[in-house]
Each structure stands twice: as C-alpha cells, then as structure tokens.
Design a protein around this motif. Structure first.
Motif, mmCIF file in Angstrom:
data_model
loop_
_atom_site.group_PDB
_atom_site.id
_atom_site.type_symbol
_atom_site.label_atom_id
_atom_site.label_comp_id
_atom_site.label_asym_id
_atom_site.label_seq_id
_atom_site.Cartn_x
_atom_site.Cartn_y
_atom_site.Cartn_z
ATOM 1 N N GLN A 174 0.832 -1.208 0.000
ATOM 2 C CA GLN A 174 0.000 0.000 0.000
ATOM 3 C C GLN A 174 0.868 1.262 0.000
ATOM 4 O O GLN A 174 0.497 2.286 -0.575
ATOM 5 N N GLN B 271 -4.987 -5.413 -4.933
ATOM 6 C CA GLN B 271 -6.089 -4.652 -5.537
ATOM 7 C C GLN B 271 -5.777 -3.160 -5.621
ATOM 8 O O GLN B 271 -6.611 -2.306 -5.321
ATOM 9 N N ILE B 272 -4.552 -2.854 -6.018
ATOM 10 C CA ILE B 272 -4.167 -1.467 -6.236
ATOM 11 C C ILE B 272 -3.417 -1.344 -7.554
ATOM 12 O O ILE B 272 -2.939 -2.335 -8.112
ATOM 13 N N LYS B 273 -3.312 -0.109 -8.044
ATOM 14 C CA LYS B 273 -2.561 0.160 -9.255
ATOM 15 C C LYS B 273 -1.363 1.039 -8.916
ATOM 16 O O LYS B 273 -1.515 2.054 -8.220
ATOM 17 N N LYS C 45 2.076 2.342 -3.501
ATOM 18 C CA LYS C 45 1.065 2.824 -4.448
ATOM 19 C C LYS C 45 1.363 4.210 -5.006
ATOM 20 O O LYS C 45 1.227 4.447 -6.214
ATOM 21 N N GLU D 247 2.919 -7.570 -11.678
ATOM 22 C CA GLU D 247 1.496 -7.271 -11.848
ATOM 23 C C GLU D 247 0.640 -8.129 -10.920
ATOM 24 O O GLU D 247 -0.377 -7.668 -10.391
ATOM 25 N N GLU D 248 1.069 -9.359 -10.707
ATOM 26 C CA GLU D 248 0.345 -10.261 -9.816
ATOM 27 C C GLU D 248 0.324 -9.725 -8.381
ATOM 28 O O GLU D 248 -0.688 -9.842 -7.684
ATOM 29 N N GLN E 242 -2.155 -6.859 -8.286
ATOM 30 C CA GLN E 242 -3.508 -7.395 -8.417
ATOM 31 C C GLN E 242 -3.978 -8.020 -7.109
ATOM 32 O O GLN E 242 -5.129 -7.886 -6.714
ATOM 33 N N GLN E 243 -3.049 -8.706 -6.445
ATOM 34 C CA GLN E 243 -3.378 -9.328 -5.164
ATOM 35 C C GLN E 243 -3.755 -8.273 -4.124
ATOM 36 O O GLN E 243 -4.654 -8.488 -3.288
#
Length: 292
Positions: A185, A211-213, A188, A204-205, A208-209
C-alpha cells in the motif's frame, strides 16, 4: 557435404562474419568461403546474403537448413561423447544460455563442482534475455538454458534450481531504508519503474493481489537500465532478489505480500540429451538440492 562444412556454416551464423569465423576455426578466409561455396554448389541454393549495412544474413532456405544442421552437429557431438565415455575419457562441449543474474549467482556454483569431476568438458556460454534463451533452445543453438520455470511451459524438460523472491528496490536513503518489510500500500503513490517482459507478470500479480494500481512513471525492458534508474532516484521497482541484491547503490527489502519465481535449467529432452548434458543437469540438481 561434410561435418566440417556444417561447422563452418554454423560458426558464420554465430559470429555473423566470414573473417571472424575463419579466425575462430583457425582456417584461412578462403577456406571458409570455399566450404560455403561447396555447400551452395552441391545443394543448388544460396545460403547467405551479403548486405553492406546489415552484414551477413541467412537466406530463407538457409534459416530452415540451419535447424537441421544444428541437429546433425548435436547428434555427432553425442556420438563422440558416448564413445569417449565408453573409454572412460569424458570429453565434449556444452552450450549454455544464461541471463545476467544466473551467470553471476548460479552458474559459477555449478561449474565449480562439475569441473572437478569432468575437467575435460568444455563450455560455450550465450547470455541473453529470457525470450532469446527460449528461442535458442527451440532452434538448437544451445543445449541447456536458465529459464523461469513458468515460461518454459511443457515444451522443454526442466529441473528447478531455486525459488527467487520478488523484493522492492529503492535508492539509498529513501524513506523506506529503515523498514524491513514494506507494505504494498505504501508503494502505491511512489513513482514506479515497471519492468516490461521479463518478470513483469510477477510484479502485476503482486499489485492485483493487493487490488491497487502502481503510479507507473517508466516502463523499461532492460534489467540493468531499471537498476540504474533506481540508483538515480527516478523511482522504485519490484524485481527478483537474485538480480537486485547484486546491484550497487540501491537497497532492497521484503514486501508484505510474498511472490516467488522458480529459476530452472531447461533442455529440449533430458532422455535424448548427451552424456555431458545429463551429467551437468545431475550436478546442478545436487548443488541446489536444499534451495528448492
């Protein structure tokens, strides 16, 4: 049509130059040219195109023939090794494809143990990208390649060596430098350098895990370029510990989300491999037996 001519043909392809091939083979340049002319005359086709800008290029038929010639040379090498082993004189040459971090951290450990047992075996090393190593295995340019196991799929026989953890890398004295574990986090909003290809899917995994970009500032393909950009304070990145721990002037730390890649050795077929290749794979497996 002789094995010697085939060796000349593949050496020109490998070095991209008639002169360099003649020097490497300890032949005169005219002898090298004659060998190719003889093959072209016998087969009634042109194998090379001489381009002033691009140098020596294979014709379309030359590209197709190259695969078969390499297979013939590989089979010949296996015959020689079998005969040598029968005489208790282990000889031969192993062609290995490797990427930078494997060359620095994995290959020396295997070679050290292997050459104590088989001092007469010679090696040729080809360093490239993951994609190039897969292509070299596919075309027979190499017999063994360091790969990331998931990329090899079921096309090749693989022997897993180590589990390589994905870690975060940042400049020296970055605000993360006192932290032992970094929360994804907190990454981010950091300017992020995203690897293209290579281990991109692992990075990327992780996001994705969580849930942020990430805030992607740069997308870069070359590993060394990424490390240099981190050193210059242009952003942080996530990558394999095997590579990042060898880089100077950057710091690494674990993430609160774990992600691993498995580095393996691959070959087209273990059962069809030469005695020397089988012996190398056996030694590699024993060296890293506790790391899998």
């Amino acid at each position: 049509m002789t094995i010697a001519r085939f060796e000349v043909f593949t050496k020109i392809v490998e070095l991209g130059n008639f002169t360099k091939a003649s020097e490497n083979l300890n032949m005169t340049q005219s002898a090298v040219s004659h060998a190719i002319s003889s093959l072209e005359s016998e087969w009634g086709t042109t194998l090379f195109i001489r381009d002033r800008k691009k140098g020596i290029l294979l014709t379309e038929v030359g590209q197709k023939i190259l695969i078969h010639i390499r297979e013939i040379l590989n089979r010949t090498e296996k015959i020689n090794q079998e005969l040598a082993l029968a005489s208790k004189l282990e000889v031969g040459t192993i062609r290995i494809g490797t990427f930078a971090s494997a060359s620095a951290c994995l290959l020396p450990k295997i070679l050290s143990k292997f050459q104590k047992k088989y001092p007469k075996i010679e090696f040729r090393f080809y360093e490239g990208t993951y994609e190039e190593i897969m292509e070299w295995l596919d075309t027979g340019a190499i017999e063994i390649g360091f790969v990331v196991q998931q990329d090899a799929h079921t096309k090749f026989s693989t022997i897993p060596l180590i589990k390589d953890k994905m870690v975060i890398a940042f400049p020296v004295q970055h605000k993360f430098h006192k932290e032992k574990i970094i929360s994804i986090q907190d990454v981010k909003d950091e300017p992020f350098i995203m690897p293209k290809g290579m281990y991109q899917s692992h990075v990327e995994e992780i996001f994705q895990q969580a849930q942020i970009k990430p805030t992607i500032r740069f997308e870069v393909h070359d590993c060394n370029t990424i490390a240099n950009m981190v050193q210059e304070g242009l952003g942080v990145t996530i990558g394999p510990k095997l590579f990042l721990k060898t880089q100077q002037n950057i710091q690494i730390a674990n993430l609160n989300l774990s992600n691993w890649r498995t580095v393996a050795l691959a070959c087209p077929s273990i059962s069809d491999a030469s005695p020397a290749v089988k012996a190398f794979l056996t030694e590699a497996k024993s060296v890293f037996a506790t790391d899998r």
